[in-house]
Design a protein around this motif. Structure first.
Motif, PDB file in Angstrom:
ATOM      1  N   ALA A 189      28.020  -0.614   5.517  1.00 43.18           N
ATOM      2  CA  ALA A 189      28.513  -0.040   4.255  1.00 43.18           C
ATOM      3  C   ALA A 189      27.384   0.075   3.233  1.00 43.18           C
ATOM      4  N   GLY A 190      26.577  -0.982   3.119  1.00 45.37           N
ATOM      5  CA  GLY A 190      25.475  -0.981   2.155  1.00 45.37           C
ATOM      6  C   GLY A 190      24.465   0.112   2.482  1.00 45.37           C
ATOM      7  N   LEU A 191      24.223   0.297   3.774  1.00 44.08           N
ATOM      8  CA  LEU A 191      23.244   1.301   4.203  1.00 44.08           C
ATOM      9  C   LEU A 191      23.712   2.702   3.816  1.00 44.08           C
ATOM     10  N   VAL A 192      24.974   2.989   4.098  1.00 43.71           N
ATOM     11  CA  VAL A 192      25.507   4.328   3.813  1.00 43.71           C
ATOM     12  C   VAL A 192      25.416   4.622   2.318  1.00 43.71           C
ATOM     13  N   THR A 193      25.778   3.637   1.498  1.00 46.38           N
ATOM     14  CA  THR A 193      25.734   3.839   0.048  1.00 46.38           C
ATOM     15  C   THR A 193      24.313   4.136  -0.417  1.00 46.38           C
ATOM     16  N   ARG A 194      23.366   3.389   0.119  1.00 47.73           N
ATOM     17  CA  ARG A 194      21.982   3.584  -0.314  1.00 47.73           C
ATOM     18  C   ARG A 194      21.448   4.943   0.130  1.00 47.73           C
ATOM     19  N   ILE A 195      21.791   5.339   1.358  1.00 45.33           N
ATOM     20  CA  ILE A 195      21.335   6.647   1.833  1.00 45.33           C
ATOM     21  C   ILE A 195      21.925   7.758   0.969  1.00 45.33           C
ATOM     22  N   GLU A 196      23.221   7.652   0.703  1.00 44.12           N
ATOM     23  CA  GLU A 196      23.871   8.703  -0.093  1.00 44.12           C
ATOM     24  C   GLU A 196      23.221   8.805  -1.469  1.00 44.12           C
ATOM     25  N   ALA A 197      22.958   7.647  -2.079  1.00 46.96           N
ATOM     26  CA  ALA A 197      22.372   7.654  -3.425  1.00 46.96           C
ATOM     27  C   ALA A 197      20.963   8.252  -3.385  1.00 46.96           C
ATOM     28  N   PHE A 198      20.210   7.911  -2.344  1.00 51.24           N
ATOM     29  CA  PHE A 198      18.828   8.412  -2.251  1.00 51.24           C
ATOM     30  C   PHE A 198      18.820   9.930  -2.045  1.00 51.24           C
ATOM     31  N   VAL A 199      19.653  10.398  -1.111  1.00 47.61           N
ATOM     32  CA  VAL A 199      19.684  11.845  -0.824  1.00 47.61           C
ATOM     33  C   VAL A 199      20.198  12.592  -2.060  1.00 47.61           C
ATOM     34  N   LEU A 259       0.829  -1.207   0.000  1.00 48.39           N
ATOM     35  CA  LEU A 259       0.000   0.000   0.000  1.00 48.39           C
ATOM     36  C   LEU A 259       0.864   1.259   0.000  1.00 48.39           C
ATOM     37  N   ILE A 260       1.965   1.192   0.737  1.00 48.56           N
ATOM     38  CA  ILE A 260       2.858   2.357   0.819  1.00 48.56           C
ATOM     39  C   ILE A 260       3.492   2.631  -0.545  1.00 48.56           C
ATOM     40  N   GLU A 261       3.935   1.566  -1.195  1.00 47.48           N
ATOM     41  CA  GLU A 261       4.552   1.744  -2.519  1.00 47.48           C
ATOM     42  C   GLU A 261       3.536   2.323  -3.498  1.00 47.48           C
ATOM     43  N   HIS A 262       2.312   1.844  -3.411  1.00 46.24           N
ATOM     44  CA  HIS A 262       1.265   2.335  -4.301  1.00 46.24           C
ATOM     45  C   HIS A 262       1.015   3.826  -4.063  1.00 46.24           C
ATOM     46  N   ARG A 263       0.935   4.187  -2.779  1.00 43.11           N
ATOM     47  CA  ARG A 263       0.677   5.586  -2.429  1.00 43.11           C
ATOM     48  C   ARG A 263       1.795   6.513  -2.926  1.00 43.11           C
ATOM     49  N   ALA A 264       3.029   6.074  -2.716  1.00 39.80           N
ATOM     50  CA  ALA A 264       4.170   6.899  -3.122  1.00 39.80           C
ATOM     51  C   ALA A 264       4.182   7.078  -4.649  1.00 39.80           C
ATOM     52  N   ARG A 265       3.871   5.982  -5.348  1.00 40.60           N
ATOM     53  CA  ARG A 265       3.844   6.058  -6.827  1.00 40.60           C
ATOM     54  C   ARG A 265       2.774   7.021  -7.292  1.00 40.60           C
ATOM     55  N   GLU A 266       1.594   6.867  -6.674  1.00 38.54           N
ATOM     56  CA  GLU A 266       0.441   7.694  -7.053  1.00 38.54           C
ATOM     57  C   GLU A 266       0.747   9.188  -6.885  1.00 38.54           C
ATOM     58  N   HIS A 267       1.484   9.522  -5.824  1.00 40.57           N
ATOM     59  CA  HIS A 267       1.777  10.936  -5.547  1.00 40.57           C
ATOM     60  C   HIS A 267       3.160  11.343  -6.034  1.00 40.57           C
ATOM     61  N   LYS A 268       3.798  10.456  -6.789  1.00 43.74           N
ATOM     62  CA  LYS A 268       5.125  10.733  -7.377  1.00 43.74           C
ATOM     63  C   LYS A 268       6.143  11.173  -6.331  1.00 43.74           C
ATOM     64  N   VAL A 269       6.140  10.485  -5.202  1.00 47.35           N
ATOM     65  CA  VAL A 269       7.114  10.771  -4.141  1.00 47.35           C
ATOM     66  C   VAL A 269       8.141   9.638  -4.128  1.00 47.35           C
ATOM     67  N   PRO A 270       9.438   9.951  -4.296  1.00 47.41           N
ATOM     68  CA  PRO A 270      10.447   8.882  -4.263  1.00 47.41           C
ATOM     69  C   PRO A 270      10.411   8.116  -2.939  1.00 47.41           C
TER      70      PRO A 270
END
Ligand code: SF4
Length: 329
Positions: free
Chosen positions: A306-316, A282-293
């Protein structure tokens, strides 16, 4: 008598209430330390493998209280809203811990049953009866303790809605302080979604909050919004949810997207969590519907830093490139 409150699961939601109530009925309260390597390893060793990581951590926190307290507080939280339930793990927690208590040398468990599925006033009588039956308090004394506990919880809730975060209000909760970075022009607002025991346990989440603060984003968390607003917003789904805490999560993303309060959302969920895996769709659907990454982070006891830091950096980084930022509301 000293009673221990494990620093895990609903600790992050109800510590002010529980601590005040137990203190007011004449008990000394001690909490377990912040989750650390030893506590999590204890929990992982003892708990069933298919349990979610916060429940595994709960076992470890009970073990960390051995020798320090005369009893451990493990309430059976069945329902906190009319016609709704909590996650089945909260219903079974006293049984799960009780099943290994003797082997682990745990002190006796205090397990009041809290269930207001049928009507809200039941909660009051369940706690008053607990204080009377376990500790011989009079009805009036128990009712007064309950009232003090409610006031403490109300103050906590009001401070959260006013913008403070659980990590700043609960005693010694931060694993470490982030390096302070001024929120500069164009700073992005990130909604951090998930159960408080997943978001605020710095060891389990590899210090996610501090890392986001270091990345210079402004964090929005569900606790900053009044409970009634979250519950109302949670009704905007095709089928009503019956798990109260998942409703809060759903209400938060519905409210943030509707009011354009965030530039992006990070959803933290535990591996093997049944309720969250359903709500995630439901959350993924809502985010898609409102075009929120949206970025979903699934955590377990093997999550690596290490994986967490990389993902956060890429997202931000992606949010910073995306324009425009929402206005601070
Ligand atoms: S809601 Fe999910 S993460 Fe929370 S206790 Fe239940 S299974 Fe674990």
């Amino acid at each position: 008598m000293r009673v221990g409150i494990p620093r895990s699961l609903l600790y992050y939601k109800y510590l002010p209430f529980w601590k005040t109530f137990l203190t007011e009925i004449g008990l000394e309260v001690e909490t377990s330390p912040l989750t650390n390597k030893q506590i999590l390893s204890w929990g992982v060793e003892v708990a069933e493998n298919e349990l979610c990581v916060p429940v595994k951590a709960f076992y470890g926190h009970c073990m960390a209280l051995r020798g320090r307290v005369d009893a451990i507080f493990v309430p059976r939280v069945v329902s906190v809203e009319e016609r709704e339930y909590t996650c089945p793990k909260f219903l079974g927690l006293p049984d799960m811990i009780g099943a290994v208590a003797d082997n682990l040398g745990l002190p006796p468990l205090l397990t009041p049953r809290l269930n207001q599925r049928e009507k809200p006033s039941e909660f009051k009588w369940q706690l008053i009866n607990f204080a009377r039956e376990e500790f011989g308090l009079g009805r009036l004394e128990a009712a007064m303790a309950l009232e003090s506990a409610r006031r403490a919880q109300r103050r906590y809730h009001d401070s959260l809605v006013a913008g403070r975060r659980p990590l700043d209000l609960l005693p010694a909760s931060r694993l470490n302080r982030p390096r302070w970075r001024p929120a500069g022009k164009g700073t992005r607002r990130v909604g951090l979604l998930g159960h408080p025991y997943n978001l605020y346990d710095g060891y389990i989440t590899q210090n996610l909050i501090a890392r986001l603060e270091e990345a210079g984003v402004e964090l929005v968390v569900p606790e900053m919004t009044d409970q009634h607003v979250l519950m109302e917003a949670a009704t905007d789904v095709p089928k009503q949810l019956y798990w109260t805490y998942e409703k809060e999560i759903m209400g938060a993303i519905n409210h943030w997207t509707e009011q354009k309060k965030v530039d992006g959302v990070i959803y933290v969920l535990a591996f093997a969590c049944g309720p969250d895996s359903l709500v995630q769709v439901l959350i993924e659907h809502r985010a898609r519907e409102h075009k929120v990454p949206l970025m979903s982070l699934t955590i377990d006891e093997h999550s690596g830093e290490a994986g967490l830091v990389t993902r956060i950096e890429a997202f931000v980084d992606m949010l910073m490139r995306k324009k425009p930022a929402v206005s601070a509301a």
